[in-house]
Design a protein around this motif. Sequence first.
Motif, short mmCIF file in Angstrom:
data_model
loop_
_atom_site.label_atom_id
_atom_site.label_comp_id
_atom_site.label_asym_id
_atom_site.label_seq_id
_atom_site.Cartn_x
_atom_site.Cartn_y
_atom_site.Cartn_z
N THR A 1 0.84 -1.19 0.00
CA THR A 1 0.00 0.00 0.00
C THR A 1 0.88 1.24 0.00
N MET A 2 1.91 1.25 0.82
CA MET A 2 2.82 2.40 0.88
C MET A 2 3.50 2.61 -0.47
N LEU A 3 3.87 1.53 -1.14
CA LEU A 3 4.53 1.62 -2.44
C LEU A 3 3.60 2.23 -3.48
N SER A 4 2.34 1.79 -3.51
CA SER A 4 1.41 2.32 -4.51
C SER A 4 1.09 3.78 -4.25
N ILE A 5 0.99 4.17 -2.98
CA ILE A 5 0.75 5.59 -2.65
C ILE A 5 1.96 6.42 -3.05
N ARG A 6 3.15 5.90 -2.79
CA ARG A 6 4.37 6.62 -3.19
C ARG A 6 4.42 6.80 -4.70
N ASP A 7 4.07 5.75 -5.45
CA ASP A 7 4.06 5.85 -6.91
C ASP A 7 3.10 6.93 -7.39
N ALA A 8 1.91 6.97 -6.78
CA ALA A 8 0.91 7.98 -7.15
C ALA A 8 1.43 9.38 -6.83
N LEU A 9 2.01 9.55 -5.65
CA LEU A 9 2.52 10.86 -5.27
C LEU A 9 3.67 11.31 -6.18
N GLU A 10 4.51 10.38 -6.58
CA GLU A 10 5.62 10.73 -7.48
C GLU A 10 5.09 11.17 -8.85
N ALA A 11 4.04 10.52 -9.34
CA ALA A 11 3.48 10.89 -10.64
C ALA A 11 2.79 12.24 -10.60
N LEU A 12 2.30 12.63 -9.42
CA LEU A 12 1.52 13.86 -9.28
C LEU A 12 2.22 14.91 -8.42
N GLU A 13 3.50 14.70 -8.10
CA GLU A 13 4.19 15.59 -7.18
C GLU A 13 4.22 17.03 -7.67
N GLY A 14 4.28 17.94 -6.71
CA GLY A 14 4.32 19.36 -7.03
C GLY A 14 2.95 19.98 -6.98
N LYS A 15 2.93 21.30 -7.07
CA LYS A 15 1.65 22.00 -6.93
C LYS A 15 0.94 22.23 -8.25
N TRP A 16 1.54 21.86 -9.37
CA TRP A 16 0.97 22.21 -10.66
C TRP A 16 0.29 21.08 -11.41
N LYS A 17 0.73 19.85 -11.23
CA LYS A 17 0.26 18.76 -12.09
C LYS A 17 -1.25 18.55 -12.04
N LEU A 18 -1.83 18.53 -10.86
CA LEU A 18 -3.28 18.33 -10.78
C LEU A 18 -4.03 19.52 -11.36
N LEU A 19 -3.48 20.72 -11.22
CA LEU A 19 -4.12 21.90 -11.80
C LEU A 19 -4.07 21.85 -13.33
N ILE A 20 -2.97 21.37 -13.87
CA ILE A 20 -2.86 21.20 -15.33
C ILE A 20 -3.87 20.16 -15.80
N LEU A 21 -3.95 19.04 -15.11
CA LEU A 21 -4.91 18.00 -15.47
C LEU A 21 -6.34 18.53 -15.39
N PHE A 22 -6.62 19.32 -14.37
CA PHE A 22 -7.95 19.90 -14.23
C PHE A 22 -8.25 20.81 -15.43
N ALA A 23 -7.29 21.63 -15.83
CA ALA A 23 -7.47 22.52 -16.98
C ALA A 23 -7.74 21.71 -18.25
N LEU A 24 -7.05 20.59 -18.40
CA LEU A 24 -7.21 19.76 -19.60
C LEU A 24 -8.48 18.90 -19.55
N SER A 25 -9.07 18.76 -18.38
CA SER A 25 -10.26 17.91 -18.27
C SER A 25 -11.44 18.49 -19.06
N ALA A 26 -11.40 19.79 -19.39
CA ALA A 26 -12.46 20.41 -20.19
C ALA A 26 -12.25 20.19 -21.69
N GLY A 27 -11.10 19.66 -22.07
CA GLY A 27 -10.83 19.40 -23.48
C GLY A 27 -9.41 19.81 -23.85
N PRO A 28 -8.98 19.45 -25.06
CA PRO A 28 -7.62 19.74 -25.51
C PRO A 28 -7.33 21.24 -25.51
N LYS A 29 -6.08 21.58 -25.21
CA LYS A 29 -5.68 22.98 -25.16
C LYS A 29 -4.26 23.13 -25.69
N ARG A 30 -4.00 24.32 -26.20
CA ARG A 30 -2.65 24.67 -26.60
C ARG A 30 -1.89 25.18 -25.37
#
Length: 113
Positions: free
Chosen positions: A10-39
Amino acid sequence: MLTNGGCPKTMLSIRDALEALEGKWKLLILFALSAGPKRFKQISKEVHGITDKTLSKELKSLEANRLVKRDVYDTFPPTVEYSITEHGKSLEMVMEALHYWGLSHRREIIGKN
């Protein structure tokens, strides 16, 4: 709900998720793209405060983790669009849960408004 205490898997899978999403920007970028493709510039305008250098770095990381897809169109000058992948869309419930937790946390910290 995870109930197995400190299970190494469980700790390993949580660490993997956090590494893929680390930082303050990645989820915000994904949220912006969730409305559709963007330049690139569209994403930059929607994700307030991010520099072009950081956005470029984060998009490359999201692409490496197969959360974002980069499409280059044969135009002059070349047109580049970013979109969220199906794998990236699987984070929608996580983003929604973080949204509601953030609202609750803000009320807790700032006061009962």
